[in-house]
Write a protein that holds these residues in place. Structure first.
Motif, PDB file in Angstrom:
ATOM      1  N   GLU A  92      21.400  17.618   0.206  1.00 13.94           N
ATOM      2  CA  GLU A  92      22.219  18.099   1.320  1.00 13.94           C
ATOM      3  C   GLU A  92      21.416  18.968   2.270  1.00 13.94           C
ATOM      4  O   GLU A  92      21.564  18.921   3.476  1.00 13.94           O
ATOM      5  N   GLU A  93      20.535  19.764   1.672  1.00 13.71           N
ATOM      6  CA  GLU A  93      19.702  20.632   2.497  1.00 13.71           C
ATOM      7  C   GLU A  93      18.238  20.375   2.127  1.00 13.71           C
ATOM      8  O   GLU A  93      17.932  20.205   0.952  1.00 13.71           O
ATOM      9  N   ASP A  94      17.372  20.338   3.124  1.00 15.48           N
ATOM     10  CA  ASP A  94      15.954  20.143   2.837  1.00 15.48           C
ATOM     11  C   ASP A  94      15.175  21.294   3.473  1.00 15.48           C
ATOM     12  O   ASP A  94      14.416  21.101   4.425  1.00 15.48           O
ATOM     13  N   SER A  95      15.376  22.478   2.913  1.00 11.82           N
ATOM     14  CA  SER A  95      14.745  23.657   3.518  1.00 11.82           C
ATOM     15  C   SER A  95      13.228  23.636   3.327  1.00 11.82           C
ATOM     16  O   SER A  95      12.500  24.347   4.009  1.00 11.82           O
ATOM     17  N   LEU A  96      12.731  22.809   2.402  1.00 12.57           N
ATOM     18  CA  LEU A  96      11.288  22.747   2.175  1.00 12.57           C
ATOM     19  C   LEU A  96      10.628  21.669   3.036  1.00 12.57           C
ATOM     20  O   LEU A  96       9.418  21.530   3.007  1.00 12.57           O
ATOM     21  N   ASN A  97      11.428  20.911   3.788  1.00  8.74           N
ATOM     22  CA  ASN A  97      10.899  19.744   4.527  1.00  8.74           C
ATOM     23  C   ASN A  97      10.054  18.885   3.592  1.00  8.74           C
ATOM     24  O   ASN A  97       8.879  18.628   3.841  1.00  8.74           O
ATOM     25  N   ILE A  98      10.693  18.453   2.551  1.00 15.11           N
ATOM     26  CA  ILE A  98       9.940  17.817   1.466  1.00 15.11           C
ATOM     27  C   ILE A  98       9.628  16.343   1.740  1.00 15.11           C
ATOM     28  O   ILE A  98       8.706  15.781   1.161  1.00 15.11           O
ATOM     29  N   PHE A  99      10.385  15.730   2.631  1.00 15.56           N
ATOM     30  CA  PHE A  99      10.139  14.300   2.893  1.00 15.56           C
ATOM     31  C   PHE A  99       9.105  14.134   4.006  1.00 15.56           C
ATOM     32  O   PHE A  99       9.172  14.806   5.027  1.00 15.56           O
ATOM     33  N   ALA A 100       8.177  13.235   3.759  1.00 13.08           N
ATOM     34  CA  ALA A 100       7.041  13.079   4.682  1.00 13.08           C
ATOM     35  C   ALA A 100       7.199  11.827   5.530  1.00 13.08           C
ATOM     36  O   ALA A 100       7.846  10.862   5.128  1.00 13.08           O
ATOM     37  N   SER A 101       6.569  11.857   6.692  1.00 12.62           N
ATOM     38  CA  SER A 101       6.621  10.702   7.588  1.00 12.62           C
ATOM     39  C   SER A 101       5.199  10.310   7.991  1.00 12.62           C
ATOM     40  O   SER A 101       4.222  10.861   7.466  1.00 12.62           O
ATOM     41  N   ALA A 102       5.108   9.384   8.955  1.00  8.28           N
ATOM     42  CA  ALA A 102       3.791   8.865   9.336  1.00  8.28           C
ATOM     43  C   ALA A 102       2.846   9.980   9.768  1.00  8.28           C
ATOM     44  O   ALA A 102       1.652   9.959   9.442  1.00  8.28           O
ATOM     45  N   ILE A 103       3.362  10.953  10.469  1.00 10.81           N
ATOM     46  CA  ILE A 103       2.471  12.003  10.999  1.00 10.81           C
ATOM     47  C   ILE A 103       1.848  12.831   9.865  1.00 10.81           C
ATOM     48  O   ILE A 103       0.686  13.235   9.940  1.00 10.81           O
ATOM     49  N   HIS A 104       2.605  13.014   8.785  1.00  6.90           N
ATOM     50  CA  HIS A 104       2.041  13.733   7.629  1.00  6.90           C
ATOM     51  C   HIS A 104       0.985  12.868   6.937  1.00  6.90           C
ATOM     52  O   HIS A 104      -0.046  13.371   6.484  1.00  6.90           O
ATOM     53  N   GLY A 105       1.274  11.565   6.889  1.00  7.58           N
ATOM     54  CA  GLY A 105       0.271  10.651   6.336  1.00  7.58           C
ATOM     55  C   GLY A 105      -0.979  10.648   7.199  1.00  7.58           C
ATOM     56  O   GLY A 105      -2.105  10.628   6.695  1.00  7.58           O
ATOM     57  N   ALA A 106      -0.785  10.702   8.522  1.00  6.73           N
ATOM     58  CA  ALA A 106      -1.920  10.681   9.446  1.00  6.73           C
ATOM     59  C   ALA A 106      -2.772  11.936   9.276  1.00  6.73           C
ATOM     60  O   ALA A 106      -4.003  11.875   9.260  1.00  6.73           O
ATOM     61  N   ARG A 107      -2.132  13.087   9.098  1.00  2.00           N
ATOM     62  CA  ARG A 107      -2.898  14.342   8.950  1.00  2.00           C
ATOM     63  C   ARG A 107      -3.667  14.380   7.635  1.00  2.00           C
ATOM     64  O   ARG A 107      -4.751  14.941   7.558  1.00  2.00           O
ATOM     65  N   SER A 108      -3.086  13.773   6.606  1.00  2.00           N
ATOM     66  CA  SER A 108      -3.782  13.714   5.324  1.00  2.00           C
ATOM     67  C   SER A 108      -4.979  12.759   5.415  1.00  2.00           C
ATOM     68  O   SER A 108      -6.096  13.098   4.987  1.00  2.00           O
ATOM     69  N   THR A 109      -4.732  11.585   6.000  1.00  2.00           N
ATOM     70  CA  THR A 109      -5.842  10.638   6.186  1.00  2.00           C
ATOM     71  C   THR A 109      -6.915  11.234   7.080  1.00  2.00           C
ATOM     72  O   THR A 109      -8.114  11.027   6.851  1.00  2.00           O
ATOM     73  N   ALA A 110      -6.508  12.012   8.079  1.00  2.00           N
ATOM     74  CA  ALA A 110      -7.493  12.586   9.013  1.00  2.00           C
ATOM     75  C   ALA A 110      -8.492  13.465   8.263  1.00  2.00           C
ATOM     76  O   ALA A 110      -9.699  13.424   8.546  1.00  2.00           O
ATOM     77  N   ILE A 111      -8.003  14.238   7.283  1.00  2.00           N
ATOM     78  CA  ILE A 111      -8.941  15.092   6.530  1.00  2.00           C
ATOM     79  C   ILE A 111      -9.914  14.217   5.725  1.00  2.00           C
ATOM     80  O   ILE A 111     -11.128  14.414   5.753  1.00  2.00           O
ATOM     81  N   GLY A 112      -9.352  13.218   5.013  1.00  3.59           N
ATOM     82  CA  GLY A 112     -10.212  12.362   4.183  1.00  3.59           C
ATOM     83  C   GLY A 112     -11.201  11.571   5.024  1.00  3.59           C
ATOM     84  O   GLY A 112     -12.394  11.492   4.693  1.00  3.59           O
ATOM     85  N   ALA A 113     -10.721  10.986   6.121  1.00  2.00           N
ATOM     86  CA  ALA A 113     -11.596  10.179   6.974  1.00  2.00           C
ATOM     87  C   ALA A 113     -12.600  11.080   7.686  1.00  2.00           C
ATOM     88  O   ALA A 113     -13.782  10.730   7.832  1.00  2.00           O
ATOM     89  N   GLY A 114     -12.130  12.269   8.100  1.00  6.55           N
ATOM     90  CA  GLY A 114     -13.044  13.225   8.730  1.00  6.55           C
ATOM     91  C   GLY A 114     -14.115  13.668   7.733  1.00  6.55           C
ATOM     92  O   GLY A 114     -15.291  13.807   8.077  1.00  6.55           O
ATOM     93  N   ALA A 115     -13.702  13.873   6.474  1.00  4.88           N
ATOM     94  CA  ALA A 115     -14.663  14.287   5.438  1.00  4.88           C
ATOM     95  C   ALA A 115     -15.683  13.171   5.196  1.00  4.88           C
ATOM     96  O   ALA A 115     -16.887  13.439   5.072  1.00  4.88           O
ATOM     97  N   ASN A 116     -15.216  11.923   5.163  1.00  5.12           N
ATOM     98  CA  ASN A 116     -16.166  10.807   4.991  1.00  5.12           C
ATOM     99  C   ASN A 116     -17.164  10.763   6.143  1.00  5.12           C
ATOM    100  O   ASN A 116     -18.362  10.534   5.933  1.00  5.12           O
ATOM    101  N   ALA A 117     -16.670  10.999   7.366  1.00  4.28           N
ATOM    102  CA  ALA A 117     -17.566  10.979   8.532  1.00  4.28           C
ATOM    103  C   ALA A 117     -18.547  12.148   8.455  1.00  4.28           C
ATOM    104  O   ALA A 117     -19.731  12.008   8.784  1.00  4.28           O
ATOM    105  N   SER A 118     -18.067  13.284   7.978  1.00  8.71           N
ATOM    106  CA  SER A 118     -18.926  14.462   7.860  1.00  8.71           C
ATOM    107  C   SER A 118     -20.016  14.237   6.808  1.00  8.71           C
ATOM    108  O   SER A 118     -21.168  14.619   6.995  1.00  8.71           O
ATOM    109  N   ILE A 119     -19.627  13.600   5.697  1.00 10.12           N
ATOM    110  CA  ILE A 119     -20.617  13.296   4.646  1.00 10.12           C
ATOM    111  C   ILE A 119     -21.710  12.394   5.225  1.00 10.12           C
ATOM    112  O   ILE A 119     -22.899  12.586   4.982  1.00 10.12           O
TER     113      ILE A 119
END
Ligand SMILES: NC(=O)c1ccc[n+]([C@@H]2O[C@H](COP(=O)([O-])OP(=O)(O)OC[C@H]3O[C@@H](n4cnc5c(N)ncnc54)[C@H](O)[C@@H]3O)[C@@H](O)[C@H]2O)c1
Length: 429
Positions: free
Chosen positions: A389-416
């Protein structure tokens, strides 16, 4: 009206989704299409689950013919961009397995397609729903340690089981999985972003192959099952003495006893292994927070250590499971532990140390089933629209959260690869 669901990628993970469709939510979902390059895997599903979904090895045709309401993307990460974008363009909602994709360009294309289409991408980040992870978010949101300013997160994969498994399957190739910083750490980067409640901005990383890959074992082959060194190599016994695929499937409650023609015995020291087993990543966040993350695949146990320092205190937590990964366990370990569950604690602990108050401990239950219970929450939401009924933690993720997570991993691969820090794109509106 039932939600018409189609699945692309009928491998191991799909069976968790199938159980939820067929057993938990038959009143509101209908399985209409199954697509895999290996058509027999789709047929196996219909035979085992008693479903009558149309089967395809051509994704475009499935989208055009069965016109799903929801496409569930469970193909390997390198296919996610194509499968998500095409589904959105065909007017379908999407529920996708992690990671969203493997590169920043892919993330860009997916976020743009979602905005154009007006359809939604449900990002299946099940780790957020593990009681330990959501409790940490709750403590931070309550202001108990103030604004998080630094986070130390070290993740351990057990060397013979889970860790080795990535080097024995398709994940061993960067072009297929994006390496462990994408395929595995995407969960961890999402948690860090969520706990930090901030947007990652810069990343610097180092990665090495210290344990797996060519040169780290006296013997090297292509696959254990065809290897000339089967008598001498200690790694041979892990997979081939006893193939526990069927047994494991039964334990997990899967109806299909193992995925047909699945290769899980590539040599972890094979010539073509190009992913890293030892990684360290530093992430700078927009509001000043810093994440220090490391991932190591040569550890004797599975688990993680976490410390978050805030402007008003600190919290710590850790998991050190001697969690077995049955198909790859050495025979003597299997014998020793036969017939009993191995080392699963009933609860996990969080130590909270506010600056101005006494320290205290919070305990949360450890749910062994379905990735700490997270699977059930994401399946309920994506398939049956069951949200709290209430999602005070904003627990459900969407594409933008997936994009930010991938950005760190892909950025880390590029940095390596470059040895340089990488500035990350953001996808905020
Ligand atoms: N959230 C979690 O906890 C979790 C756990 C396991 C896997 N996953 C994710 O689920 C996805 C699938 O993982 P898996 O372990 O089931 O992999 P898998 O290899 O067992 O299954 C993938 C299936 O996709 C099929 N496939 C490959 N290319 C395809 C294409 N172009 N079109 C259609 N089908 C294609 C393969 O033939 C295979 O059957 C991955 O993205 C993985 O990261 C998530």
């Amino acid at each position: 009206m039932k939600k018409k669901c189609a699945i692309v990628g009928i491998g191991n993970r799909t069976h968790s989704w199938l159980s939820s469709i067929v057993e938990q939510h038959p009143e509101c979902t209908q399985l209409v299409g199954l697509c895999d390059l290996n058509l027999d895997r789709c047929r196996d599903v219909n035979a085992a689950y008693g479903t009558t979904a149309a089967v395809y090895d051509n994704y475009d045709r499935m989208l055009a013919e069965v016109k799903p309401d929801l496409v569930i993307v469970v193909s390997p990460e390198s296919c996610h961009r194509e499968h998500i974008v095409k589904a959105l363009e065909a007017g379908c909602h999407v529920a996708t397995e992690k990671p969203l994709c493997t590169t920043i360009e892919d993330a860009d294309a997916i976020v743009a397609a979602e905005r154009r289409s007006g359809k939604k991408v449900f990002m299946a980040f099940n780790y957020r729903h593990i009681p330990l992870c959501s409790k940490i978010r709750e403590i931070i949101k309550a202001g108990t340690i103030g604004r998080p300013v630094s986070m130390d997160l070290t993740w351990y994969l057990d060397y013979k089981g889970h860790g080795a498994s990535y080097f024995r399957r398709w994940h061993r190739l960067m072009r297929e999985s994006g390496g462990l910083l994408i395929t595995k750490a995407c969960h961890h980067f999402d948690l860090a972003n969520w706990w930090m409640d901030d947007i990652p901005q810069t990343v610097f990383a180092q990665g090495r192959r210290n344990f797996f890959g060519p040169g780290h074992n006296p013997y090297q082959g292509e696959r254990c099952s065809t290897c000339a060194h089967s008598q001498e190599c200690e790694w041979y016994t892990d997979v081939c003495i006893k193939d526990r695929t069927e047994e494991l499937s039964r334990e997990l409650g899967y109806r299909v006893k193992g995925v047909r023609e699945y290769i899980r015995d590539y040599c972890p020291f094979g010539e073509d292994v190009d992913i890293h087993d030892t990684m360290a990543v530093q992430v700078g966040y927009r509001n000043g927070g810093i994440l220090n993350y490391s991932l190591n695949a040569s550890v004797p146990f599975e688990g993680w250590n976490l410390a978050i320092n805030g402007t008003k205190g600190r919290l710590e937590s850790k998991i050190t499971d001697a969690k077995p990964s049955p198909p790859w366990l050495p025979a003597e370990f299997q014998r020793k532990h036969e017939g009993r569950d191995v080392e699963w604690p009933d609860e996990y602990r969080i130590f909270v140390m506010p600056h101005q108050k006494a320290a205290f401990e919070v305990t949360v239950p450890n749910i062994a089933e379905g990735h700490g219970g997270g699977d059930f929450k994401i399946f309920d939401a994506a398939l049956a629209d069951i949200y709290p009924e209430e999602d005070s933690l904003n627990i459900f993720a969407s594409a933008i959260h997936g994009a930010r997570s991938t950005a760190i991993g892909a950025g880390a691969n590029a940095s390596i690869a470059s040895g340089q820090p990488v500035h990350l794109k953001d996808w905020s509106f």
